[in-house]
Design a protein around this motif. Structure first.
Motif, PDB file in Angstrom:
ATOM      1  N   UNK A  30       0.796  -1.147   0.069  1.00 15.42           N
ATOM      2  CA  UNK A  30      -0.090  -0.053  -0.009  1.00 15.42           C
ATOM      3  C   UNK A  30       0.868   1.251   0.152  1.00 15.42           C
ATOM      4  N   UNK A  31       2.026   1.250   0.756  1.00 20.90           N
ATOM      5  CA  UNK A  31       2.948   2.453   0.835  1.00 20.90           C
ATOM      6  C   UNK A  31       3.326   2.592  -0.627  1.00 20.90           C
ATOM      7  N   UNK A  32       3.888   1.604  -1.105  1.00 15.67           N
ATOM      8  CA  UNK A  32       4.666   1.577  -2.572  1.00 15.67           C
ATOM      9  C   UNK A  32       3.713   2.015  -3.327  1.00 15.67           C
ATOM     10  N   UNK A  33       2.399   1.754  -3.477  1.00 11.92           N
ATOM     11  CA  UNK A  33       1.336   2.159  -4.481  1.00 11.92           C
ATOM     12  C   UNK A  33       0.859   3.485  -4.218  1.00 11.92           C
ATOM     13  N   UNK A  34       1.346   4.318  -3.128  1.00 15.09           N
ATOM     14  CA  UNK A  34       0.858   5.635  -2.695  1.00 15.09           C
ATOM     15  C   UNK A  34      -0.442   5.562  -2.172  1.00 15.09           C
ATOM     16  N   UNK A  35      -0.800   4.439  -1.462  1.00 16.26           N
ATOM     17  CA  UNK A  35      -2.265   4.568  -0.670  1.00 16.26           C
ATOM     18  C   UNK A  35      -1.700   4.567   0.721  1.00 16.26           C
ATOM     19  N   UNK A  36      -1.393   5.800   1.278  1.00 19.06           N
ATOM     20  CA  UNK A  36      -0.947   6.221   2.587  1.00 19.06           C
ATOM     21  C   UNK A  36      -1.935   5.777   3.580  1.00 19.06           C
ATOM     22  N   UNK A  37      -3.139   5.893   3.265  1.00 21.04           N
ATOM     23  CA  UNK A  37      -4.121   5.940   4.279  1.00 21.04           C
ATOM     24  C   UNK A  37      -4.284   4.436   4.620  1.00 21.04           C
ATOM     25  N   UNK A  38      -4.277   3.516   3.692  1.00 19.59           N
ATOM     26  CA  UNK A  38      -4.433   2.076   4.050  1.00 19.59           C
ATOM     27  C   UNK A  38      -2.958   1.581   4.457  1.00 19.59           C
ATOM     28  N   UNK A  39      -1.888   2.147   4.212  1.00 16.54           N
ATOM     29  CA  UNK A  39      -0.639   1.894   4.892  1.00 16.54           C
ATOM     30  C   UNK A  39      -0.878   1.996   6.287  1.00 16.54           C
ATOM     31  N   UNK A  40      -0.916   3.256   6.646  1.00 15.08           N
ATOM     32  CA  UNK A  40      -1.069   3.835   7.904  1.00 15.08           C
ATOM     33  C   UNK A  40      -1.813   2.781   8.969  1.00 15.08           C
ATOM     34  N   UNK A  41      -3.081   2.477   8.204  1.00 13.72           N
ATOM     35  CA  UNK A  41      -4.153   1.351   9.213  1.00 13.72           C
ATOM     36  C   UNK A  41      -3.427   0.048   9.140  1.00 13.72           C
ATOM     37  N   UNK A  42      -2.727  -0.266   8.455  1.00 16.30           N
ATOM     38  CA  UNK A  42      -2.161  -1.776   8.289  1.00 16.30           C
ATOM     39  C   UNK A  42      -0.985  -1.359   9.598  1.00 16.30           C
ATOM     40  N   UNK A  43      -0.092  -0.616   9.295  1.00 19.31           N
ATOM     41  CA  UNK A  43       0.995  -0.633  10.454  1.00 19.31           C
ATOM     42  C   UNK A  43       0.602  -0.202  11.813  1.00 19.31           C
ATOM     43  N   UNK A  44      -0.596   0.398  11.812  1.00 22.38           N
ATOM     44  CA  UNK A  44      -1.151   0.714  13.012  1.00 22.38           C
ATOM     45  C   UNK A  44      -1.745  -0.644  13.795  1.00 22.38           C
ATOM     46  N   UNK A  45      -2.128  -1.325  13.067  1.00 24.53           N
ATOM     47  CA  UNK A  45      -3.001  -2.599  13.258  1.00 24.53           C
ATOM     48  C   UNK A  45      -1.832  -3.765  13.790  1.00 24.53           C
ATOM     49  N   UNK A  46      -0.440  -3.502  13.192  1.00 20.99           N
ATOM     50  CA  UNK A  46       0.500  -4.373  13.593  1.00 20.99           C
ATOM     51  C   UNK A  46       1.250  -3.960  14.726  1.00 20.99           C
ATOM     52  N   UNK A  47       1.309  -2.744  14.983  1.00 15.44           N
ATOM     53  CA  UNK A  47       1.704  -1.935  16.195  1.00 15.44           C
ATOM     54  C   UNK A  47       0.710  -2.389  17.402  1.00 15.44           C
ATOM     55  N   UNK A  48      -0.495  -2.346  17.038  1.00 18.94           N
ATOM     56  CA  UNK A  48      -1.166  -2.688  18.264  1.00 18.94           C
ATOM     57  C   UNK A  48      -0.922  -4.002  18.832  1.00 18.94           C
ATOM     58  N   UNK A  50       1.854  -5.397  18.426  1.00 21.00           N
ATOM     59  CA  UNK A  50       3.248  -5.680  18.996  1.00 21.00           C
ATOM     60  C   UNK A  50       4.037  -4.244  18.807  1.00 21.00           C
ATOM     61  N   UNK A  51       3.851  -3.419  19.898  1.00 19.38           N
ATOM     62  CA  UNK A  51       4.389  -2.327  19.929  1.00 19.38           C
ATOM     63  C   UNK A  51       5.911  -2.114  19.490  1.00 19.38           C
ATOM     64  N   UNK A  52       6.463  -2.983  19.696  1.00 19.53           N
ATOM     65  CA  UNK A  52       7.905  -3.155  19.430  1.00 19.53           C
ATOM     66  C   UNK A  52       8.108  -3.964  18.160  1.00 19.53           C
ATOM     67  N   UNK A  53       7.564  -4.145  17.180  1.00 22.90           N
ATOM     68  CA  UNK A  53       7.770  -4.641  16.159  1.00 22.90           C
ATOM     69  C   UNK A  53       8.688  -3.916  15.100  1.00 22.90           C
ATOM     70  N   UNK A  54       9.970  -4.235  14.966  1.00 28.76           N
ATOM     71  CA  UNK A  54      10.938  -3.397  14.244  1.00 28.76           C
ATOM     72  C   UNK A  54      10.463  -3.018  12.654  1.00 28.76           C
ATOM     73  N   UNK A  55      10.040  -4.123  12.167  1.00 26.78           N
ATOM     74  CA  UNK A  55       9.652  -3.906  10.719  1.00 26.78           C
ATOM     75  C   UNK A  55       8.431  -2.961  10.615  1.00 26.78           C
ATOM     76  N   UNK A  56       7.647  -3.008  11.550  1.00 28.58           N
ATOM     77  CA  UNK A  56       6.441  -2.414  11.279  1.00 28.58           C
ATOM     78  C   UNK A  56       6.892  -0.869  11.658  1.00 28.58           C
ATOM     79  N   UNK A  57       7.536  -0.722  12.755  1.00 27.89           N
ATOM     80  CA  UNK A  57       8.164   0.748  13.030  1.00 27.89           C
ATOM     81  C   UNK A  57       8.982   1.267  11.876  1.00 27.89           C
TER      82      UNK A  57
END
Length: 539
Positions: A30-48, A50-57
């Motif tokens: 999603x990030x690579x496609x420029x869909x920043x909103x969908x990318x952010x939602x996906x990242x936030x879900x990963x961090x919920x 595991x807050x210390x997920x290094x790849x998600x961070x």
């Protein structure tokens, strides 16, 4: 993610594992496609989860960087480094973000940390060499390139970097040798052909034209190589005076580049409308004075391909003026102003500038001067910043550097427009890949600079490129009078100045003045109707 640095196996395993789940992959795509909103939602879900997920961070930091929220990207990458100190990717990306803000010392510290752990780390070595070259330490950059070449003598990216450094420092034959070396390889071959074309003084022959056409015939040629090759072939055919065939190559190059590069000409027009509405005489009068008072900066604000490098070279030949480069720091400061209040939906830039306090304006001005200091190596009282896109930032510069001067280099609209159409820019200049977009951009530039002429007379000194070619001494004297400097004949011998030049005009400004290119666009007039019609009376 890069894993060539020595990383504890447990840490590397954790990072690798964190980048495998489908949720991460979806967010990355999603990030690579420029869909920043969908990318952010996906990242936030990963961090919920595991807050210390290094790849998600890392992904979150990249998202913040692309949104222009540099402080958030910096904080997130710093957190990743605390979690996985030896992970090179985090330090490399943080170094890039810090360098763009002018925090060069901090950026070098992170690059050196990677190189201390892994002296042959290719990406860190290339990044450090590029940063050293950017701040004018070309000898150190060259030494680092040579060290990297000892380990990988046929590295295409390294050859390109070494060729560009040689071009910058006037070693043309060496630059040609590096670029030619890449044309004989299979990686980044299109960029090598364009780099040769972009020297402007390295002629192609019939074998070169045949070689480029053969490469373009390959269906599996990467899109980036294809764009570079069409631009380079256009230049080769233009030199052969095959104007129709040359324009066809330029047109295809621009079509391909424009299709991959989002650009909204109306957005620029709206921003210019808003700048004109904001920067009235009363607004400027109410904010006169405070800011960083240093009169050292001189901003050359002419558009790309307007003759701005020539004016820079002329002025940098004066013993009181140092030429630096196209410094990225004013746009970075503008973005930082937006990022401070990125959650406020009621603000649309440049409205943010109206809310700057005197302390804010002084701080921004001092931050700019501190960043620019990394590029100053001569004991001269004044220095040049030649970033063309700063025409959109005239108002911001006036607020934070009230004693700065502006020189606007202007070239005939049709000649300027075609020169941009046949130029493939390394970065930015998204307006330059469509004739209508080019015409709109020129119109907006003219009306914004005309507005400042009205509300702040004599703030900007304008240099007509054709007039400079016709009577250089008169134009040089007028520029120096505006700057309050005595005439110096070295300015007329600018081509003797051996200073490094990073722009596409590097080779031209190392030769005496010529008007050979002034009317070159006329051979392409039959195909430039969209540009002429968009420019209207400005054509």
């Amino acid at each position: 993610m890069t894993a060539t640095m020595t990383v504890p196996s447990s840490d590397l395993a954790a990072v690798t594992a964190a980048a495998r789940p489908p949720g991460f992959v979806r967010a990355w795509h999603a990030l690579e496609a420029g869909d920043l909103g969908r990318a952010e939602r996906g990242v936030r879900e990963l961090l919920r989860a595991d807050p210390n997920n290094p790849a998600a961070l890392m992904l979150l930091a990249e998202l913040a960087a692309r949104l222009g929220i540099a402080h958030e990207a910096e904080a997130t990458l710093t957190r990743v480094i605390a979690l996985v100190p030896a992970l090179p990717d985090a330090r490399l990306r943080l170094a890039e973000i810090l360098a763009d803000q002018g925090r060069v010392g901090e950026a070098l510290t992170h690059l050196d940390a990677v190189l201390t752990a892994a002296p042959d780390h290719r990406e860190a070595g290339l990044a450090k060499a590029a940063l050293l070259a950017r701040i004018g330490d070309h000898e150190s950059a060259d030494r680092l390139h040579r060290r990297l070449a000892a380990a990988a003598p046929e590295d295409s990216e390294l050859h390109l970097a070494r060729g560009n450094l040689a071009k910058t420092t006037g070693r043309t034959e060496e630059a040609i040798a590096h670029f030619r070396a890449v044309t004989r390889q299979n990686r980044q071959v299109g960029e090598a052909w364009w780099s040769l074309a972009n020297l402007k003084t390295a002629p192609f022959d019939a074998r070169d034209i045949a070689a480029m056409r053969a490469l373009l015939a390959h269906q599996d040629l990467p899109p980036g190589d294809r764009v570079h090759l069409h631009f380079a072939l256009g230049k080769a055919l233009e030199d052969a005076r095959e104007h129709g065939a040359a324009f066809a190559e330029y047109a295809e190059a621009n079509r391909l580049r424009r299709s991959a590069l989002p650009y909204d000409a109306d957005h620029v027009s709206r921003e210019v409308d808003d700048l004109i509405a904001l920067f009235t005489k009363p607004f400027l009068s109410a904010r006169a004075g405070p800011g960083a008072p240093d009169p050292a900066p001189i901003f050359i604000i002419g558009l790309p391909r307007s003759g701005s490098t020539l004016v820079e070279q002329i002025l940098a030949s004066h013993p009181m003026i140092e030429g630096t480069a196209e410094l990225p720091y004013i746009p970075a400061l503008a973005q930082s102003v937006i990022a401070r209040q990125w959650q406020r939906r009621d603000l649309r830039y440049p409205a943010h500038l109206a809310e700057l306090t005197e302390a804010d304006r002084r701080d921004l001005g001092e931050r700019y001067l501190a960043a620019a200091q990394w590029h100053r190596h001569q004991d001269r009282p004044l220095f040049l910043d030649k970033l063309p896109n700063n025409w959109l930032n005239i108002g911001l510069i006036r607020l934070i550097l009230p004693n700065a001067r502006f020189i606007d280099t202007r070239r005939g609209a049709m000649a300027w427009g075609f020169s941009n159409f046949k130029q493939h820019f390394a970065r930015g200049q998204a307006f330059a890949y469509d004739l209508v977009d080019i015409g709109c951009y020129y119109r907006d530039y003219v009306r914004l600079t005309a507005h400042f002429d009205g509300v702040a007379p004599r703030m900007i000194h304008r240099v007509d490129h054709e007039a400079l070619l016709a009577d250089p001494e008169a134009q040089v004297r007028a520029m120096l009078d505006y700057l309050g400097l005595p005439f110096d004949s070295a300015c007329l011998r600018f081509h003797e100045n051996r200073r490094p030049v990073r722009t596409a005009s590097a080779q031209q400004v190392r030769a005496p003045l010529t008007d050979a290119g002034v009317d070159r666009w006329r051979a392409y007039a039959p195909w430039l109707k969209p540009l002429r019609e968009t420019l209207g009376s400005l054509a």
